[in-house]
Design an enzyme around this catalytic site. Structure first.
Site, short mmCIF file in Angstrom:
data_model
loop_
_atom_site.label_atom_id
_atom_site.label_comp_id
_atom_site.label_asym_id
_atom_site.label_seq_id
_atom_site.Cartn_x
_atom_site.Cartn_y
_atom_site.Cartn_z
N LYS A 117 0.82 -1.21 0.00
CA LYS A 117 0.00 0.00 0.00
C LYS A 117 0.86 1.26 0.00
CE LYS A 117 -3.93 -1.72 2.68
NZ LYS A 117 -4.82 -2.20 1.65
N GLU A 201 -3.96 7.79 7.71
CA GLU A 201 -4.80 8.45 6.71
C GLU A 201 -5.91 9.21 7.39
OE1 GLU A 201 -6.61 5.75 3.93
OE2 GLU A 201 -4.68 5.41 2.94
N HIS A 236 -15.74 -5.21 5.08
CA HIS A 236 -14.93 -4.83 3.92
C HIS A 236 -15.08 -5.80 2.76
CE1 HIS A 236 -13.32 -1.79 6.45
NE2 HIS A 236 -12.78 -2.66 7.26
N ARG A 293 -6.40 -7.55 -11.81
CA ARG A 293 -7.04 -8.76 -12.33
C ARG A 293 -8.48 -8.42 -12.72
NH1 ARG A 293 -10.30 -8.95 -7.87
NH2 ARG A 293 -9.23 -8.52 -5.92
#
Ligand code: ADP
Length: 671
Positions: A117, A201, A236, A293
């Protein structure tokens, strides 16, 4: 290079999906399979199939070298990895290249670039792709991380750089919570990924998850096929996806699409990719990650663009230019995808395994599509993702498409495993969903109206039909057996040409409803007077070709149904009601002891023991947490008692079906 023969290194619905397009293009197909999948649909659909090994993925579908070896033996030109398994494995992409086999996906370098990330964020920052305000530097002292948080203002989100599946993530609402949250996130990240590098964040409190479908070819061209809104998630994980994103202005769509192309170009992307963004209430959007993908939810994009994305992948893999330029693409109507899972939404979405004893799908048309890899009688095993199918619908606009979705969900009948179909219907029919108030906190926010395990009023209305089903089934069994009613006398009795009363208790989950039934019959007809509390109904009907025709107080309704292990399920557009019949006096919970199930629902890892050995626990108390399918699942005490023995320790891997612990009831202890 031309693709004449394609190996699909995957299973289930996505393998079937890829084979369909290959067939349409006249490309020969090779399936791969494990022990558990010997009779699977993808195997019978392919021209050839190769056995890989035992059922666990790491002994079959994850054996990259073996797959490449088999591909070479069979003269395969290209390998399509589907999603999951080897699809985002840079080493596998390299291995294919080394063996002169086309990997239908991006170059290994692009997969690697998106693997971390923080590294991905550095690349995106340099390319000018908007990022959530935050800190993704190498300096990792608490003082540095905290001052970054203080500067951007709370709430903030701590994220593991190596993270995935929501692991190592913590919200921090004010500076006093920072230190504790950081330690917890680091601990979790270390335990899951062996690395505790953190990002900080800005935490967006009501964001939407909007992602862009991109395609790039080997000639430097890139296009975006619009967006999908995947905000409705649990833990999630996406539940219902739609395209286009509702209320998205064309200027934001264009800006986000261009940002996605910028992101793809920054890593020299080739093939199908998805760039995920968070869209904030003020219409600012921020790069989250790129999936290198084909996504599970690609069919909604196919519905609104009328393009076959697997075809696009194959064209690009052959080195040809993109089938269409940006200005040749159009967006028409609206599409939804609902993921049908074998799981129990009322029990923390615990995966459910078993045989699909009944499987009826809605009729497929131009506007209703069912992508699946199973048929009636197949098993949902502990080894793989418990997704049964994807139900995809299209409509001229969102309203029409949503009506179709709800209607098609009503025609999906499954028995033998628990499913999320009723839950999906509650989500799709929720006023906030209808008015497109979508955020990633949707399920949390509307928790009370989305989860109701008790028998609802709606179920109560169906009780006369349920009793009718029980009565007619008994009658039928008696006739089939050619015996006197003695065979069902233990469950009450039906007798020809007589009047008979009995009490029947119907069990819905843990709720028991008592019903008085009076049977009246003549030579030609049977009817039942059914009393539930103060209400009385008269029911008559018949079972014709597996369909229950019920007339209750003069109103006729038809139902599909299934009977499985003493469980009845009644289905029609508005109802999927599961119940069993018990003798009223035997409905005591303690009689369930033998049925208590402590086996692992699937392959996974033990996360924690929540109680000590021999510590008294009460019914319903969580006793153990395991992680499987990227989710944590609690095992709860089925009755008062204590754990005698835990057979696995935290951190240990367990195979699906393994017994996790021994439990004894309070009574057994005291006796
Ligand atoms: P993972 O790779 O662990 O799944 P992601 O970075 O993809 O983590 O984020 C997963 C989900 O977490 C997103 O879909 C979104 O719902 C939520 N999320 C991530 N970042 C933020 C943020 N800055 N603010 C609010 N929610 C976020």
């Amino acid at each position: 290079m031309k693709i004449n023969k394609l190996l699909i290194a995957n299973r289930g619905e996505i393998a079937c999906r890829v084979i369909k397009t290959a067939n349409a293009q006249g490309i020969k197909t090779v399936a791969v399979y494990s022990e558990a999948d010997k009779n699977a649909q993808h195997v019978s659909m392919a021209d050839e199939a190769v056995f890989l090994g035992p059922s666990p993925s790491k002994e079959s579908y994850l054996r990259g070298e073996l797959i490449v070896e088999k591909a070479k033996e069979l003269g395969v030109d290209a390998i399509h990895p589907g999603y999951g398994f080897l699809s985002e494995n840079a080493e596998f992409a390299n291995l294919c290249a080394k063996n002169n086999i086309i990997f239908v996906g991006p170059p290994a370098s692009a997969i690697e670039a998106m693997g971390s990330k923080s590294a991905a964020k550095h690349i995106m920052e340099k390319a000018g792709v908007p990022l959530v305000p935050g800190y993704h530097g190498d300096e990792q002292s608490e003082a540095v991380l905290k001052s970054a948080a203080d500067d951007m203002g709370y709430p903030v989100l701590l994220k593991a750089a190596a993270g995935g599946g929501g692991k190592g993530m913590r919200q921090v609402w004010n500076e006093n919570e920072f230190s504790q949250a950081l330690n917890a996130a680091k601990r979790e990240s270390m335990a899951s990924f062996g690395d505790d590098h953190m990002l900080v964040e800005k935490y967006l409190t009501r964001p939407r998850h909007v992602e862009i479908q991109v395609f790039c070819d080997t000639h430097g061209n890139g296009v975006y096929l619009y967006e999908r809104d995947c905000s409705v998630q649990r833990r999630h994980q996406k539940i219902i996806e739609e395209a286009p994103a509702p209320n998205m202005s064309s200027s934001i769509r264009e800006k986000m699409g261009e940002a996605a192309i910028l992101a793809a170009k920054a890593i020299n992307y080739v093939g199908a990719g998805t760039v995920e963004f968070l869209l904030d209430e003020d219409e600012s959007f921020y790069f989250m990650e790129m999936n290198t993908r084909l996504q599970v939810e690609h069919p909604v994009t196919e519905m609104i663009t009328r393009e076959d994305l697997v075809y696009w992948q194959l064209v690009i893999a052959e080195g040809k230019p993109l089938p269409k330029q940006q200005n040749e693409l159009t967006l028409t109507g609206h599409a939804f995808e609902a993921r049908i899972y074998a799981e129990d939404p009322d029990n923390e979405f615990l995966p459910s395994t078993g045989t699909l004893a009944l499987l009826r799908t809605p009729r497929e048309t131009d506007v209703v599509r069912v992508d699946t890899g199973v048929v009636e009688g197949d098993k949902v095993s502990v080894f793989y993702d418990p997704m049964i199918a994807k139900l995809v619908v299209w409509g001229e606009n969102r309203e029409v498409a949503l009506k179709r979705l709800i209607s098609a969900l009503g025609e999906y009948y499954i028995d033998g495993v628990s499913t999320n179909i009723e839950f999906l219907k509650r989500v799709a029919g929720h006023p906030a969903f209808i008015s497109a108030e979508l955020t990633t906190t949707f399920v949390e926010k509307h928790h009370d109206s989305l989860f109701n395990s008790a028998a609802s009023d709606d179920t109560q209305d169906k009780i006369p039909a349920m009793i009718l089903l029980v009565m007619l089934s008994r009658k039928r069994n008696a006739c089939v057996a050619g015996k006197t009613p003695a065979i069902w006398s233990n469950a009450g009795a039906w007798r020809a040409n007589s009047q008979h009363r009995e009490s029947i208790a119907l069990l819905f989950g843990h709720e028991e409803i008592l019903v008085e039934v009076k049977h009246q019959s003549s030579l030609t007809t049977s009817s039942w007077e059914i009393s539930i509390g103060e209400k009385t109904y008269i029911a008559t009907g018949a079972i014709i070709e597996g369909v229950l025709h019920a007339t209750v107080n003069g109103y006729k309704t038809t139902y599909s149904f299934s009977t499985n292990d003493g469980q009845y399920t009644l289905f029609n557009k508005d109802t999927h009601s599961k119940f069993s019949v018990i003798s009223p006096s035997l409905g005591d919970d303690d009689s369930n002891e033998d049925n208590a199930n402590f086996s692992a629902p699937m392959n996974g890892t033990i996360v924690a023991h929540l109680v000590e050995k021999d510590q008294p626990v009460t019914k319903g108390q969580p006793i153990l947490v395991m992680e499987a399918m990227k989710m944590e699942h609690s095992i709860t005490a089925p009755y008062d008692g204590s754990v005698e023995e835990f057979f696995f320790q935290p951190g240990e891997l367990v195979d699906g079906g393994s017994t996790l612990l021994a439990f004894s009831s309070k009574e057994a202890k005291e006796a």
